[in-house]
Design a protein around this motif. Structure first.
Motif, PDB file in Angstrom:
ATOM      1  N   MET A   1       0.821  -1.187   0.000  1.00 39.30           N
ATOM      2  CA  MET A   1       0.000   0.000   0.000  1.00 39.30           C
ATOM      3  C   MET A   1       0.867   1.254   0.000  1.00 39.30           C
ATOM      4  SD  MET A   1      -3.274   0.705   0.149  1.00 39.30           S
ATOM      5  CE  MET A   1      -4.597   1.285   1.125  1.00 39.30           C
ATOM      6  N   THR A   2       1.896   1.249   0.836  1.00 42.44           N
ATOM      7  CA  THR A   2       2.765   2.416   0.898  1.00 42.44           C
ATOM      8  C   THR A   2       3.511   2.604  -0.416  1.00 42.44           C
ATOM      9  OG1 THR A   2       3.033   2.101   3.261  1.00 42.44           O
ATOM     10  CG2 THR A   2       4.634   3.487   2.181  1.00 42.44           C
ATOM     11  N   THR A   3       3.920   1.495  -1.029  1.00 42.98           N
ATOM     12  CA  THR A   3       4.645   1.596  -2.289  1.00 42.98           C
ATOM     13  C   THR A   3       3.755   2.186  -3.378  1.00 42.98           C
ATOM     14  OG1 THR A   3       5.931  -0.327  -1.642  1.00 42.98           O
ATOM     15  CG2 THR A   3       6.008   0.298  -3.939  1.00 42.98           C
ATOM     16  N   GLN A   4       2.482   1.826  -3.392  1.00 43.18           N
ATOM     17  CA  GLN A   4       1.566   2.380  -4.391  1.00 43.18           C
ATOM     18  C   GLN A   4       1.379   3.881  -4.172  1.00 43.18           C
ATOM     19  OE1 GLN A   4      -1.969   0.074  -3.934  1.00 43.18           O
ATOM     20  NE2 GLN A   4      -1.227  -1.610  -5.194  1.00 43.18           N
ATOM     21  N   ARG A   5       1.245   4.284  -2.930  1.00 41.01           N
ATOM     22  CA  ARG A   5       1.075   5.714  -2.639  1.00 41.01           C
ATOM     23  C   ARG A   5       2.343   6.488  -2.952  1.00 41.01           C
ATOM     24  NH1 ARG A   5      -2.551   5.831   2.849  1.00 41.01           N
ATOM     25  NH2 ARG A   5      -4.385   4.910   1.890  1.00 41.01           N
ATOM     26  N   ARG A   6       3.484   5.897  -2.650  1.00 38.99           N
ATOM     27  CA  ARG A   6       4.755   6.549  -2.965  1.00 38.99           C
ATOM     28  C   ARG A   6       4.913   6.680  -4.472  1.00 38.99           C
ATOM     29  NH1 ARG A   6       9.925   3.770  -0.585  1.00 38.99           N
ATOM     30  NH2 ARG A   6       8.483   3.742   1.147  1.00 38.99           N
ATOM     31  N   ALA A   7       4.562   5.647  -5.209  1.00 41.52           N
ATOM     32  CA  ALA A   7       4.647   5.696  -6.670  1.00 41.52           C
ATOM     33  C   ALA A   7       3.686   6.737  -7.223  1.00 41.52           C
ATOM     34  CB  ALA A   7       4.356   4.318  -7.260  1.00 41.52           C
ATOM     35  N   ARG A   8       2.488   6.840  -6.664  1.00 41.44           N
ATOM     36  CA  ARG A   8       1.523   7.846  -7.097  1.00 41.44           C
ATOM     37  C   ARG A   8       2.073   9.253  -6.833  1.00 41.44           C
ATOM     38  NH1 ARG A   8      -3.469   7.432  -3.807  1.00 41.44           N
ATOM     39  NH2 ARG A   8      -3.433   5.329  -4.641  1.00 41.44           N
ATOM     40  N   PHE A   9       2.714   9.431  -5.700  1.00 42.92           N
ATOM     41  CA  PHE A   9       3.312  10.718  -5.370  1.00 42.92           C
ATOM     42  C   PHE A   9       4.410  11.088  -6.372  1.00 42.92           C
ATOM     43  CE2 PHE A   9       6.642  13.169  -3.289  1.00 42.92           C
ATOM     44  CZ  PHE A   9       5.931  14.245  -2.793  1.00 42.92           C
ATOM     45  N   VAL A  10       5.279  10.136  -6.661  1.00 44.59           N
ATOM     46  CA  VAL A  10       6.385  10.385  -7.593  1.00 44.59           C
ATOM     47  C   VAL A  10       5.849  10.656  -8.999  1.00 44.59           C
ATOM     48  CG1 VAL A  10       8.404   9.335  -8.697  1.00 44.59           C
ATOM     49  CG2 VAL A  10       8.069   9.107  -6.231  1.00 44.59           C
ATOM     50  N   ARG A  11       4.846   9.887  -9.431  1.00 40.90           N
ATOM     51  CA  ARG A  11       4.264  10.117 -10.753  1.00 40.90           C
ATOM     52  C   ARG A  11       3.608  11.490 -10.855  1.00 40.90           C
ATOM     53  NH1 ARG A  11       2.566   4.589 -10.434  1.00 40.90           N
ATOM     54  NH2 ARG A  11       0.542   5.332  -9.686  1.00 40.90           N
ATOM     55  N   ALA A  12       2.915  11.890  -9.803  1.00 41.58           N
ATOM     56  CA  ALA A  12       2.264  13.207  -9.816  1.00 41.58           C
ATOM     57  C   ALA A  12       3.306  14.322  -9.853  1.00 41.58           C
ATOM     58  CB  ALA A  12       1.361  13.359  -8.592  1.00 41.58           C
ATOM     59  N   GLN A  13       4.378  14.169  -9.103  1.00 36.89           N
ATOM     60  CA  GLN A  13       5.427  15.193  -9.095  1.00 36.89           C
ATOM     61  C   GLN A  13       6.130  15.267 -10.445  1.00 36.89           C
ATOM     62  OE1 GLN A  13       6.027  17.498  -6.863  1.00 36.89           O
ATOM     63  NE2 GLN A  13       7.691  18.346  -8.057  1.00 36.89           N
ATOM     64  N   MET A  14       6.413  14.128 -11.033  1.00 38.75           N
ATOM     65  CA  MET A  14       7.063  14.114 -12.345  1.00 38.75           C
ATOM     66  C   MET A  14       6.149  14.717 -13.410  1.00 38.75           C
ATOM     67  SD  MET A  14      10.102  13.127 -12.008  1.00 38.75           S
ATOM     68  CE  MET A  14      10.479  13.006 -13.722  1.00 38.75           C
ATOM     69  N   ALA A  15       4.858  14.412 -13.342  1.00 38.17           N
ATOM     70  CA  ALA A  15       3.915  14.982 -14.306  1.00 38.17           C
ATOM     71  C   ALA A  15       3.857  16.498 -14.156  1.00 38.17           C
ATOM     72  CB  ALA A  15       2.523  14.375 -14.107  1.00 38.17           C
ATOM     73  N   TRP A  16       3.854  16.981 -12.919  1.00 34.74           N
ATOM     74  CA  TRP A  16       3.835  18.430 -12.681  1.00 34.74           C
ATOM     75  C   TRP A  16       5.094  19.082 -13.256  1.00 34.74           C
ATOM     76  CZ3 TRP A  16       0.323  21.680 -10.127  1.00 34.74           C
ATOM     77  CH2 TRP A  16       0.774  22.979  -9.949  1.00 34.74           C
ATOM     78  N   MET A  17       6.248  18.481 -12.990  1.00 39.08           N
ATOM     79  CA  MET A  17       7.507  19.074 -13.450  1.00 39.08           C
ATOM     80  C   MET A  17       7.616  19.037 -14.974  1.00 39.08           C
ATOM     81  SD  MET A  17      10.047  17.671 -10.480  1.00 39.08           S
ATOM     82  CE  MET A  17      11.502  18.506 -11.076  1.00 39.08           C
ATOM     83  N   LEU A  18       7.195  17.946 -15.597  1.00 43.08           N
ATOM     84  CA  LEU A  18       7.228  17.881 -17.056  1.00 43.08           C
ATOM     85  C   LEU A  18       6.254  18.879 -17.668  1.00 43.08           C
ATOM     86  CD1 LEU A  18       7.525  14.041 -17.651  1.00 43.08           C
ATOM     87  CD2 LEU A  18       9.258  15.789 -18.086  1.00 43.08           C
ATOM     88  N   GLY A  19       5.077  18.985 -17.068  1.00 48.41           N
ATOM     89  CA  GLY A  19       4.106  19.967 -17.548  1.00 48.41           C
ATOM     90  C   GLY A  19       4.611  21.389 -17.381  1.00 48.41           C
TER      91      GLY A  19
END
Length: 91
Positions: A1-19
């Motif tokens: 569960m924590t790994t999924q939330r951590r991955a979601r956090f990293v994906r959201a941050q990367m999407a924000w930075m790329l955008g």
């Protein structure tokens, strides 16, 4: 569960930075300082939007250090920009 939330956090941050990089490039104003400020704002937003309600995992507690370092660098950027705007004889 924590790994999924951590991955979601990293994906959201990367999407924000790329955008942010894409929008700044399209506006022809891609600079390191501006990208850093927009990324820091995104980091703070993503941190708040993905915060758990009941239990805070250990990896999220370490984000406070990144936030503190980011705000210190932001303060440096702001002071430097203010000093660039001021006339030479003021300070």
């Amino acid at each position: 569960m924590t790994t999924q939330r951590r991955a979601r956090f990293v994906r959201a941050q990367m999407a924000w930075m790329l955008g942010a990089a894409l929008v700044l490039a399209l506006l022809d104003s891609l600079e390191y300082e501006l990208f850093f400020v927009v990324s820091l704002i995104g980091f703070l937003v993503v941190t708040e939007l993905t915060a758990p309600f009941a239990v805070t995992p250990a990896w999220r507690k370490r984000l406070k250090w990144l936030i503190a370092i980011g705000l210190a660098v932001f303060g440096y950027v702001v002071i430097r920009r203010i000093l660039e705007i001021l006339p030479p004889g003021v300070i």
